[in-house]
Structures are given as C-alpha cells and as structure tokens.
Design an enzyme around this catalytic site. Structure first.
Site, mmCIF file in Angstrom:
data_model
loop_
_atom_site.group_PDB
_atom_site.id
_atom_site.type_symbol
_atom_site.label_atom_id
_atom_site.label_comp_id
_atom_site.label_asym_id
_atom_site.label_seq_id
_atom_site.Cartn_x
_atom_site.Cartn_y
_atom_site.Cartn_z
ATOM 1 N N CYS A 142 -4.493 6.068 0.674
ATOM 2 C CA CYS A 142 -3.462 5.296 1.373
ATOM 3 C C CYS A 142 -2.190 5.110 0.565
ATOM 4 O O CYS A 142 -1.171 4.667 1.116
ATOM 5 C CB CYS A 142 -4.019 3.930 1.757
ATOM 6 S SG CYS A 142 -5.530 4.047 2.745
ATOM 7 N N HIS A 174 1.261 -4.081 0.298
ATOM 8 C CA HIS A 174 0.316 -3.145 0.932
ATOM 9 C C HIS A 174 -0.278 -3.804 2.168
ATOM 10 O O HIS A 174 -0.314 -3.208 3.233
ATOM 11 C CB HIS A 174 -0.758 -2.753 -0.074
ATOM 12 C CG HIS A 174 -1.675 -1.684 0.412
ATOM 13 N ND1 HIS A 174 -1.244 -0.438 0.794
ATOM 14 C CD2 HIS A 174 -3.036 -1.682 0.587
ATOM 15 C CE1 HIS A 174 -2.269 0.303 1.178
ATOM 16 N NE2 HIS A 174 -3.375 -0.437 1.067
ATOM 17 N N HIS A 225 -2.506 0.467 10.153
ATOM 18 C CA HIS A 225 -2.554 1.127 8.849
ATOM 19 C C HIS A 225 -2.296 2.626 9.052
ATOM 20 O O HIS A 225 -3.133 3.339 9.612
ATOM 21 C CB HIS A 225 -3.924 0.895 8.219
ATOM 22 C CG HIS A 225 -3.975 1.205 6.756
ATOM 23 N ND1 HIS A 225 -3.089 2.045 6.123
ATOM 24 C CD2 HIS A 225 -4.827 0.774 5.774
ATOM 25 C CE1 HIS A 225 -3.380 2.129 4.851
ATOM 26 N NE2 HIS A 225 -4.435 1.358 4.606
#
Length: 1006
Positions: free
Chosen positions: A193, A328, A366
């Site tokens: 990620c 994040h 996400h």
C-alpha cells in the site's frame, strides 16, 4: 458544506526571506488522476471539498455474487461486493497509442489507465508529451500484485506474447516509457500500500542524482477480482459497509477502491527557469522498514515515527512547522491507533495550534497501490488552492486516539491556510512494513506570480489530435472549457496551447483576442466536423515551402503597419533596427515619419527607405517566428530587402544604397508618370511604335503591364486604350520610373553601388531584372544601376520561381497586397496559398498571427514565443486530451466494435480511412497477408487495407511482425521461408509485403 476555519500563522513559521535556499527541492508541475466518482483533478477536488464518497456496489463486469462459492459468499458478501469502482475501465484509445486491438485486449487495464493518465499529466505540466520523446524522463509507478496475469495466464490456451507483456506488473512503467519514447529510468514499485509514495521518493532521488530531468511518479490500482478482498476479510480488516472511516469512533475496517494518479516532477530550479506552473514543492522524502516487528503484516509505531523524523530532517524543517498531515489512515482500529501514536510522538511539541490530520480514504476507500498518490495529490491540491478539505467521519472522533493530547486534530470543516509559506506531510505505509513520508510546501511566491496580461492581445490557439474525429472531439472539449472562463485575454491560454497542444498529426489553429471569441471559433470548428464539413482538419505530410514577395513603390501610405507596430514587440524591435541603419543616410527617423502618418511618405525620397524598412522588419519578424523563406523575389525597390534576406547585402550597406537611390530619383526633374494597363504585352506593340517616348516599365502578368514616360504621352495612350475597351489606371508616382527618364541617376547610383561588395545568396532569388532565377549572376553595381531604369519583369521572374521552387505559400512582404493579386491573375498559382502579415491600413497583430496560424496548419512548427510579449510566461491549465471511448477491451480478445463514423476523409496513406482495397481474391498474396494481419492484430477488417502501414497505422511491433511472418508463410508455403533481411524493406505497408510474397511465389513457380 462546512465553512473553512482560519488558521493563524504560526509564529515559528519563517517568512520567505528567512527560508533557506534548498537545492534539493522538487517541484510538482503537473498531475492527473482518476478515482471513483472523480475522474480528473477538478472532479477529485470537488469530491474532497464537498465531503463526498465514492463507495458502491461492484460492477457486474468485474464479478458477481454468483461467481463466488456459496460459503465464501455467505461469510464475506459485504467485503467482496462493495468498494470504490472506476466506471468504463474497459475503454481504451488504443489507436492513439498505435496499439493493435489484440495487444490492447491482452494488456492489464492498469497499464491502459496509466498510459492515458501519463499523457494528461504531462500536458498538465505545460509541455507537449511529444516534445519529451527521446529525453531522459523517468517513470516510477507503484502497482500491487498482478491480478490480471493470474486471471488470464491460468488458461494455457489464452497465453500469447501479447498477454505475457500485458500481464506483467513490471511493465506498468515500461509501457509509458515505450509508447512516449522516454529513455530515463523506468520501474514498477511494489511495496504493497505504500508503493506509489515510494515511487515518488525514488523519482525525487533520480532527479536529484541527475538520472533524469523530468519524472512521472504515481500508482494505479484496479479491483479485478474479489481475491484480495477475501484475504482482508479473513484477516478481519474489512469494514462491514465497505467504507474506510479514518480516526473515527465508528472505524471498523477498510473498503477497497480503484484509482490511478501520476504527478510530474522536476527540480525546482529547472521548473522556475522554464516558467512552469508549480502546484507545490517536495522538500524531502524518507522511506524505511518495520524490520522484525510484531508480524510481517503488522504496523510498527517506532518505524512510522522514525520515517517522519527522517523526512523532516532531510527537508530541513521541524515538526512544529507542519500545518497538516495527510495520514495513511485506513480506518482499522489497530492501524489508526499506531499511526496516531507515532504522529503524536513527533508532532506533540509546543505549538500554537494542533497539527491537522486527515485521510482521503474516508472519501475513496483504500486505493492500495495508488493510496500514497491519492493522498499526495490531495495535499498538493490543498496547497495549491490554499485550503485543506475537511475529513469525512471527523464528526465522531475516536476518543481512544487522544488526538488533542497528542497535539493533533481532525478537520471537521475545511482549513483555510494562512498567507505565506505552509508545510504539510503525506504518509503511506505498506502491509509488509515499508513506510514512506513526503514533506511538501506551497509553491514559491515568485513561481506563483502571474505574468502581466495584455488586454486584447491576439494569440494563436492550437489543438492537435491523432485523427480527424479526435480533433473534432478535442475542439469541442476546449471550446466548452474556455466558455466557462470569465471573459478576458487569451494570450496566456494561447501560449500554453502552443506548448502543450501540439505534436500530433492532425492540426488546427485559430486566432482570437478574448475567451468569448476563442470559444466561439473553436465551437464552430467542432460543429463543422460534426456536420462533415471537414475543412478544419489538416494533416500535413511535409513542411510548407514559403516564398517571400517584397513589394515595391506605390504600396506606401501614411502610418503603414502602425497597427502591427503597436501590437508586436518583435516587429517594433526590427523596425527600430532598420530605422537606425537608415537614419545617417536620410537625415532623420523614417520610423517617426511613417508612424505619425506624415503624407510625405508618398514622395519618392522617403517612400523607398520606408518601404525598405517595412519589408526588412516584416521579413525579420517572420524569421524570428520560424517562417524561413525557401526563395525570395522583389519588385523594383523591393529587391533590396529581398537581397538582405537572401544574404546578398548586409543591412547597413543596403540601407545606404536605398537612401541614395531614393535621393537620386527624387532629384530628377518632374513631368513623368506611370500607367497601369490590363492588356497583353504583345497587344501594345502598335501603340509603343506610335509613341516611342513611352516604354514598358513592368510586366507583372499576362495582362498586367505598366507604361512609363512623359505625362502627355501617357494621357494620349490612355485615350487610345480606352477607345479599344482597355482598362487603365494612373499610378500615383512622382516620376517615370524604370524608363529612359531615369538615365541621369544611373551612373551616380552605379558609383555608389560600386562601394558595396555583394555576397553569395543563401537562398534562391528570382530576379525581376532578368525575369529569371538569379543563379550565379552577381547583384553587383551594374545590376543595381541597370535595375533602376530597366523594366521590372515580375511575371517572368515569378514563373521561374514557381517552376524551380514550387512554393506551397506565397507571403507578400509589404504594407498592403500588391503582388499577390498579380500572382492570382497570372493563372500560375493554382493550389498555392496567399498570405499577408500586414494587408493594408486596418492591419494589426492579428494579421501576423493569421499567417503563423495558416503556416502551422500547413506543417510549420513556429517559434511561438516571438508572437507574445516577452514577459508572458504564465502557464494556463488547459482541458486535457479527450481520448476516444468507443473501443472496449475486457478479456484477451478485442470486443466487437462498430466501424468508426468518418466525418472527414484522411489521405489514402493513412490506414483508418484508406480507400477500400480491390477484391481480396484478385491477389492471392494480398489476401493471405490481410488474413494474417487480421489474425495477429485483431483489427476491424475495414482498416486492414493495402495502404495501411504496419507500425504507424496498425501498431505492430517486432513480436507481432514475427507472428505475421509465421502466419503468412504457413498459409503460403510455395513462397518458401523469407529471411529477415528480405522482410525488413517490405514492411512499409500491407501492400508492399504482399508484393514481396507475390514475387517469391512467381519466382519459385518459374
């Protein structure tokens, strides 16, 4: 939408004069993105500012609940059936990138998204992507896993060379580099990620080390199967409603999302030097790893804390200077708690206001491999607009995170940034423990300063595309975007279009003074394309061949070219230059005399220097704009400016000769005149025999003759010709030029010209003294002396120029059209376009711009900067290229598509609209080649014609060529095996390859 809160300027934040000069700063000069419900930066910003979300049901084209085993479906239905999905990801303009349909179908749609995103991002940086071809531009792309390969390569029957390249995650960056011909470092990055933010880190380091001067960096993510979602669900990481709720009391896991984004990066000094628009500045980056922590997929507070500290240290900033952090922020209980602990440990220092935090995952979900770039682009836009969007779900802050205690706060309303420099951070953490942080600052004040706008300044707006249809589509898009702007000057818009919207084969250019006019003219051109008019679409195959025609005496008038002088700084400079060269020889300023509208300019003494000045300045202005003549011709005194342009005379000596010539001719006794007669020269023999004092002064065309001589004789000739029905017109001149009455000035001028040594012409000159090309004959003192009194043989000289040079464009250089009408009546100029940069008393800078626009449409690549004020460096953002959406690929074979509607025919050599071939059975070799091309490329049959070119039109590469060779030879065994050396010269078109195989079959049979 909630109202912005005002953040006071922290006392610790340095003023611009106190900021150290960082030679390690990286400028963000361009960007593009596509996220669910937010395609393009404007839509993305709008989504963020209204606090919107992009979560919905999975499209049926991806997968359905019926595709899942029953037990999996029952246990994980929500996790697998909701997320953020981009619409129409199967659409791809493969023709634009010269990709064959079969190859496009085999490509991972992530690669396809990146290609189009890269083009738009580079355009947004203020440069045409075509201009970067062959440069060391680097490409760094974050991409997770390789779902496409796993889905497609599992069936051995589907495996092909195209699928091998198309399914490789490593090709994500290489595709961009290949298709845009970028030769710098090119790499795909997979750190889960954090991939895309790590890609930004690597791109910045490549710029600072000198590996490249421009870099594309970002990432992409597409949910192609439910597999990874199932993994997340089994790990207990998935939100039941498919939404991420960062730092909220309701945070209960992640929702997955599509996304693609790229930024264009340059060293700050280079971006400033090139006048590029700067969105924000990267002050420094850092990347680290968790090492052996609580598990390979578990985050580490200490490593996150260290990566923040390293990034600030490398950026030369301190934590209290950071106004906000794009975290994040996945919305998992463990992840949010660890991240806030790390942020608090670094930012929980004494400061005037808490550090604001947020996460775009609350809006999008996400985006995994694109998560870092989604956050970076959000932060860049926030710094650019000087406002930070509110955090979605911030109204129910998780009290267990102790944000206030840690010096942090969630934004419940947009945060308006204070004047002066502002710093921000962006974090992205990978599941495997690779962490990245980027420190950003607002654009430097000087870089953000708008250049002065000249109200009403004319500009040339350019649009290019890969086909007539695409040109019409992009004309309409630009018209729509410009129409939404407030009415105002378009010079900066046009200047930006010249830098960005060029380089593709089909061209359009139009002049305008304001946005309303520009939008209207673009809209009309787009409407013409929809109606099938098509005259707007031009694909030049060669450069224009331009000849300059320099006007002679009789074209002058008071205040000539004053409008152009007022609007063109380049013309002003060149006119001042020639005025200075003339001044010592004419006793003053010809420029002042001309511009003040003095009637004295009609007299021979000042008229000839004034015409020389105008001719020289116009030619020099066009030359600075990139319009270089292939040949020149001058009418009478116009030959002097032509000789300067051709390199025969230098400006200073030529100015002295013109001034001397004008003075000598002005001093001759009055009493002569000139008469224009529209009669063939042969039909004047009887009249001239009866009036020997008359002479032919100029032969300008088949029925365009000028007589010169005493006034009484001209009166008599006029009566005789009128009686025969001939048309005549008396010229407003003071003397009988180009006649024996000029004899007293000839020897004096010969002596003056003898002091000047002529040079060798750099360009072909059509001599109006000889009525032929000059060739190797010198333009010496004898030439100039005899040129003064002998006839002007313009018609013959123009015929010679047309025969030898074959110009596509004739550009008259003078204050108004005089020679172009003559050329038009000559009957020799069919197919030649006539242009004039200053066609009469009403001429302005627009006429000069129209010349440049016409030549650009014909294939010239002008030096655009000379058309605009030198201080006009502002870069305006234009609507990005609008790609075709008619081709769809979702699988390994191209989907059926309707034949494109052709509103504008292209030249026969272009495959898309080449004429239909002869029946395929008429030529067995041709039929075989066409059949093999269809199999290898998967093109629609109407495009596979003999004129189609393998590389430019059909998108073949070396792998496909070898597949084609095998396919043809399997179908045509009687030709035998063809060697590569035999094959290569024949790979021009389908027809040329068929000829080769046909000849081999015939030879074998013999």
């Amino acid at each position: 939408m909630a109202q912005p809160s005002q953040l006071p300027q922290p006392s610790q934040l340095p003023q611009p004069s106190q900021l150290p000069e960082h030679d390690r700063d990286i400028a963000v000069v361009g960007l593009d993105c596509a996220f669910p419900s937010a395609v393009g930066p404007e839509a993305y910003w709008e989504l963020l500012m209204r606090g919107g979300e992009a979560v919905g049901e999975v499209p049926q084209a991806r997968w359905t609940a019926d595709d899942l085993p029953g037990a999996v479906r029952d246990a994980h239905r929500t996790a697998l059936m909701r997320g953020g999905f981009l619409a129409d990801v199967d659409c791809f303009d493969n023709d634009f990138f010269a990709l064959a349909p079969r190859e496009a179908a085999a490509m991972d749609p992530q690669q396809r998204l990146l290609l189009q995103c890269a083009w738009r991002a580079l355009e947004d940086s203020g440069r045409s992507p075509v201009d970067l071809a062959g440069t060391d531009t680097g490409v760094f792309v974050g991409v997770m896993g390789g779902e496409w390969g796993r889905l497609r390569m599992a069936d051995p029957e589907q495996v092909s060379p195209q699928l091998g390249a198309g399914s490789s995650a490593g090709m994500a960056a290489n595709r961009i580099s290949y298709h845009l011909n970028l030769t710098g470092p090119s790499m795909a990055v997979d750190t889960a990620c954090s991939s895309s933010l790590v890609a930004v880190h690597l791109a910045g380091n490549a710029l600072l080390s000198g590996e490249c001067d421009t870099a594309l960096a970002g990432g992409v993510n597409l949910l192609l199967s439910p597999a990874l979602g199932l993994v997340y669900s089994q790990l207990g990481l998935v939100s039941p409603d498919g939404r991420c709720k960062p730092f909220s009391a309701d945070a209960d896991g992640i929702g997955r999302s599509d996304g693609v984004g790229l930024v264009v990066l340059r060293r700050l000094a280079d971006a400033v030097a090139d006048g590029q628009r700067i969105y924000a500045v990267i002050k420094g980056t850092a990347v680290n790893q968790d090492g052996r922590s609580n598990g390979v997929t578990a985050p580490s507070r200490w490593s996150q804390q260290k990566v923040l500290q390293a990034a600030y240290r490398r950026s030369g900033v301190t934590p209290e200077q950071i106004s906000f952090v794009e975290a994040h922020g996945t919305g998992t209980a463990l992840g949010d708690a660890i991240e806030c602990a790390a942020l608090g440990a670094v930012h929980g220092v004494e400061r005037e206001r808490p550090c604001a935090i947020g996460s775009v995952k609350g809006n999008l979900g996400h985006t995994e491999g694109a998560a870092g770039i989604a956050g970076l682009i959000k932060t860049v836009l926030a710094l650019h607009h000087r406002i930070v969007p509110a955090s979605r779900f911030a109204d129910r802050e998780n009290p267990q995170l102790r944000l206030s205690e840690r010096g942090l706060r969630l934004l419940k309303s947009p945060l308006r940034l204070p004047p002066g420099p502002v710093l921000a951070g962006v974090s992205s953490f990978g599941m495997g423990g690779t962490n990245a942080h980027v420190v950003l600052a607002g654009a430097p004040r000087a870089a953000g300063r708008a250049a002065p706008r000249q109200s009403g300044a004319v500009g040339v707006f350019t649009v290019t595309a890969d086909s007539p249809e695409a040109l019409g589509r992009n004309l309409a898009a630009q018209a729509e975007a410009i129409a939404r702007r407030p009415r105002g000057s378009v010079a900066a818009l046009c200047r930006s279009s010249n830098r960005v919207k060029t380089g593709l084969p089909y061209r359009y250019a139009v002049t305008a003074r304001d946005t309303e006019e520009l939008a209207d003219r673009l809209r009309r051109a787009a409407d013409d394309s929809a109606d099938g008019a098509g005259g707007y679409a031009q694909r030049p195959w060669t450069k224009p061949v331009v000849a300059f025609l320099f006007t002679g005496q009789g074209s002058q008038f008071p205040a000539m070219t004053a409008g152009l002088h007022r609007e063109s700084a380049v013309y002003r400079r060149h006119l001042a230059e020639v005025d200075a060269a003339l001044a010592p020889h004419v006793g003053g300023s010809i420029l002042d005399l001309v511009l003040r509208g003095d009637e004295a300019v009609r007299e021979t003494g000042p008229a000839q220097p004034a015409l020389f000045a105008v001719g020289y300045a116009l030619a020099a202005t066009l030359g600075e704009l990139g319009v270089q003549p292939a040949a020149v011709i001058g009418h009478s005194v116009g030959e002097f400016a032509a000789a300067v342009v051709a390199g025969v005379l230098d400006l200073g000596p030529a100015a002295e000769l013109v001034a001397t010539r004008a003075s000598l001719m002005q001093q001759l006794p009055a009493g002569g005149g000139m008469l224009t007669v529209h009669v063939a020269p042969a039909d004047l023999a009887e009249l001239l025999a009866a009036q020997p004092e008359l002479t032919v002064a100029a032969v300008n065309g088949p029925a365009d003759v000028v007589l010169s001589g005493p006034i009484a004789e001209l009166d008599r000739a006029e009566r005789v010709l009128a009686g025969r029905g001939g048309r005549t017109a008396r010229m407003k001149v003071s003397h009988a030029f180009h006649s024996p009455l000029m004899a007293p000035a000839v020897e004096a001028f010969r002596a003056a010209a003898a002091t000047v040594r002529p040079g060798v012409p750099r360009l072909p000159i059509a001599s109006t003294r000889y009525g032929a090309m000059l060739g190797d004959r010198p333009m010496d003192a004898d030439y100039w002396a005899r040129q003064l009194a002998e006839p002007v043989l313009f018609a013959d000289a123009l015929d010679a120029l047309l025969d030898e040079v074959a110009p596509t464009h004739l550009v008259e250089i003078g204050p108004r059209p005089q020679l172009l009408p003559l050329a038009g009546r000559s009957g020799r100029s069919a197919g030649v376009e006539f242009l004039h940069p200053s066609p009469g008393p009403e001429a302005t800078g627009r006429d000069l711009a129209e010349v440049v626009a016409a030549l650009y449409r014909a294939g010239l690549d002008p030096e655009w900067g000379a058309l605009y004020p030198s201080d006009l460096r502002a870069s305006e953002r234009l609507r990005p290229y609008v790609f075709a959406t008619g081709n769809r690929y979702w699988g390994c074979a191209p989907a059926p598509r309707p034949a494109p509607v052709r509103t504008v025919p292209e030249p026969a050599r272009a495959a898309r609209t080449a004429p239909a071939p002869a029946p395929r059975t008429a030529d067995p070799a041709l039929a075989v080649v066409i059949e093999a091309v269809l199999q290898v490329g998967g093109h629609p049959p109407e495009l596979v014609v003999p004129e189609a070119r393998f590389y430019e039109d059909l998108g073949f590469d070396s792998v496909m060529i070898m597949q084609l060779k095998d396919g043809v030879e399997a179908r045509l065994p009687q030709a035998g095996e063809v060697s590569i050396h035999q094959l290569l010269p024949a790979l021009r078109t389908i027809g040329s390859l068929a000829e080769l195989y046909g000849e081999l079959v015939t030879a074998k049979a013999a």
